[in-house]
Scaffold this motif. Structure first.
Motif, PDB file in Angstrom:
ATOM      1  N   LEU A 190       0.978  -1.385   0.262  1.00  0.00           N
ATOM      2  CA  LEU A 190      -0.310   0.052   0.033  1.00  0.00           C
ATOM      3  C   LEU A 190       1.106   1.680  -0.362  1.00  0.00           C
ATOM      4  N   THR A 191       0.707   1.804  -0.691  1.00  0.00           N
ATOM      5  CA  THR A 191       1.087   3.446  -1.024  1.00  0.00           C
ATOM      6  C   THR A 191       0.928   4.786  -0.220  1.00  0.00           C
ATOM      7  N   GLY A 192      -1.020   4.091   1.065  1.00  0.00           N
ATOM      8  CA  GLY A 192      -1.445   5.249   1.158  1.00  0.00           C
ATOM      9  C   GLY A 192      -2.427   4.696   1.663  1.00  0.00           C
ATOM     10  N   SER A 193      -2.856   5.081   2.982  1.00  0.00           N
ATOM     11  CA  SER A 193      -4.115   5.003   3.014  1.00  0.00           C
ATOM     12  C   SER A 193      -5.578   5.447   2.897  1.00  0.00           C
ATOM     13  N   ASN A 194      -5.614   5.954   1.799  1.00  0.00           N
ATOM     14  CA  ASN A 194      -6.320   6.088   0.954  1.00  0.00           C
ATOM     15  C   ASN A 194      -6.990   5.047  -0.077  1.00  0.00           C
ATOM     16  N   PRO A 195      -8.084   4.145  -0.038  1.00  0.00           N
ATOM     17  CA  PRO A 195      -8.292   3.151  -0.851  1.00  0.00           C
ATOM     18  C   PRO A 195      -8.119   3.598  -1.921  1.00  0.00           C
ATOM     19  N   SER A 196      -8.253   4.964  -2.393  1.00  0.00           N
ATOM     20  CA  SER A 196      -7.747   5.192  -3.767  1.00  0.00           C
ATOM     21  C   SER A 196      -6.285   5.398  -4.274  1.00  0.00           C
ATOM     22  N   ASP A 197      -5.656   5.281  -3.346  1.00  0.00           N
ATOM     23  CA  ASP A 197      -4.098   5.343  -3.346  1.00  0.00           C
ATOM     24  C   ASP A 197      -3.499   3.616  -4.348  1.00  0.00           C
ATOM     25  N   PRO A 198      -2.985   4.180  -5.373  1.00  0.00           N
ATOM     26  CA  PRO A 198      -2.112   3.385  -5.974  1.00  0.00           C
ATOM     27  C   PRO A 198      -1.396   2.220  -5.004  1.00  0.00           C
ATOM     28  N   ILE A 199      -1.343   1.141  -5.665  1.00  0.00           N
ATOM     29  CA  ILE A 199      -0.562   0.107  -5.155  1.00  0.00           C
ATOM     30  C   ILE A 199       0.664  -0.077  -5.605  1.00  0.00           C
ATOM     31  N   MET A 200       1.809  -0.515  -4.911  1.00  0.00           N
ATOM     32  CA  MET A 200       2.828  -0.408  -6.007  1.00  0.00           C
ATOM     33  C   MET A 200       3.662  -2.255  -5.687  1.00  0.00           C
ATOM     34  N   ILE A 201       3.559  -2.330  -6.908  1.00  0.00           N
ATOM     35  CA  ILE A 201       4.105  -4.053  -7.420  1.00  0.00           C
ATOM     36  C   ILE A 201       5.148  -4.597  -7.674  1.00  0.00           C
ATOM     37  N   ASP A 202       6.003  -5.206  -6.616  1.00  0.00           N
ATOM     38  CA  ASP A 202       7.422  -5.427  -6.898  1.00  0.00           C
ATOM     39  C   ASP A 202       7.147  -6.303  -7.455  1.00  0.00           C
ATOM     40  N   ALA A 203       7.224  -7.173  -8.918  1.00  0.00           N
ATOM     41  CA  ALA A 203       6.881  -8.614  -9.228  1.00  0.00           C
ATOM     42  C   ALA A 203       7.689  -9.652  -8.993  1.00  0.00           C
ATOM     43  N   ASN A 204       9.649  -8.829  -8.638  1.00  0.00           N
ATOM     44  CA  ASN A 204      10.296  -9.653  -8.695  1.00  0.00           C
ATOM     45  C   ASN A 204      10.257 -11.101  -9.509  1.00  0.00           C
ATOM     46  N   THR A 205      10.327 -10.388 -10.596  1.00  0.00           N
ATOM     47  CA  THR A 205      10.135 -11.756 -11.544  1.00  0.00           C
ATOM     48  C   THR A 205      11.595 -12.060 -12.337  1.00  0.00           C
ATOM     49  N   LEU A 206      11.511 -13.303 -11.901  1.00  0.00           N
ATOM     50  CA  LEU A 206      13.184 -13.875 -13.057  1.00  0.00           C
ATOM     51  C   LEU A 206      14.156 -13.921 -11.570  1.00  0.00           C
ATOM     52  N   SER A 207      14.282 -13.810  -9.794  1.00  0.00           N
ATOM     53  CA  SER A 207      14.878 -13.513  -9.213  1.00  0.00           C
ATOM     54  C   SER A 207      15.761 -14.630  -8.444  1.00  0.00           C
ATOM     55  N   ASP A 208      14.841 -15.809  -8.396  1.00  0.00           N
ATOM     56  CA  ASP A 208      14.677 -16.996  -8.406  1.00  0.00           C
ATOM     57  C   ASP A 208      15.422 -17.332  -9.759  1.00  0.00           C
ATOM     58  N   PRO A 209      17.518 -17.760  -9.364  1.00  0.00           N
ATOM     59  CA  PRO A 209      17.881 -18.708 -10.093  1.00  0.00           C
ATOM     60  C   PRO A 209      17.222 -20.025 -11.435  1.00  0.00           C
ATOM     61  N   ASP A 210      16.342 -20.797 -10.347  1.00  0.00           N
ATOM     62  CA  ASP A 210      15.341 -22.071 -11.141  1.00  0.00           C
ATOM     63  C   ASP A 210      14.880 -20.968 -12.430  1.00  0.00           C
ATOM     64  N   ASP A 211      14.050 -20.039 -11.988  1.00  0.00           N
ATOM     65  CA  ASP A 211      13.184 -19.255 -12.595  1.00  0.00           C
ATOM     66  C   ASP A 211      13.549 -18.858 -13.919  1.00  0.00           C
ATOM     67  N   LEU A 212      15.288 -18.289 -13.922  1.00  0.00           N
ATOM     68  CA  LEU A 212      15.873 -17.635 -15.222  1.00  0.00           C
ATOM     69  C   LEU A 212      16.260 -18.580 -15.954  1.00  0.00           C
ATOM     70  N   LYS A 213      16.839 -19.384 -15.273  1.00  0.00           N
ATOM     71  CA  LYS A 213      16.940 -21.229 -16.228  1.00  0.00           C
ATOM     72  C   LYS A 213      16.115 -21.708 -16.898  1.00  0.00           C
TER      73      LYS A 213
END
Length: 91
Positions: A36-59
């Motif tokens: 959450l980026t704030g207390s207001n329900p209309s505040d945007p959500i911060m997305i950290d996908a963490n894509t391909l951070s695991d070595p097996d996923d990258l392989k």
């Protein structure tokens, strides 16, 4: 569904209709986070996908590209050489 830019259609003479083959990691080990980026329900959500951070996923993501044979399926074959060059560093 076309998967190209207008520039590449003009450059390579791609047809209006065709097919594209995409690879994807079906069961990734990495996990992302939503914050959450704030207390207001209309505040945007911060997305950290963490894509391909695991070595097996990258392989797993790179594995389909290593052979380079999929470039032979392209119609027309005008840029098969460029595809092979682009993926050569992944071998």
């Amino acid at each position: 569904m076309p998967k190209s830019t207008a520039e590449n259609v003009a450059r390579f003479g791609l047809p209006d209709a065709g097919w594209t083959l995409f690879g994807a990691v079906a069961h990734p080990k990495n996990r992302g986070r939503l914050r959450l980026t704030g207390s207001n329900p209309s505040d945007p959500i911060m997305i950290d996908a963490n894509t391909l951070s695991d070595p097996d996923d990258l392989k797993a993501a790179i594995a389909p590209c290593k052979g380079g044979h999929f470039a032979d399926w392209e119609q027309p074959k005008l840029f098969a050489k460029e595809i092979r060059v682009a993926f050569r560093s992944l071998r």
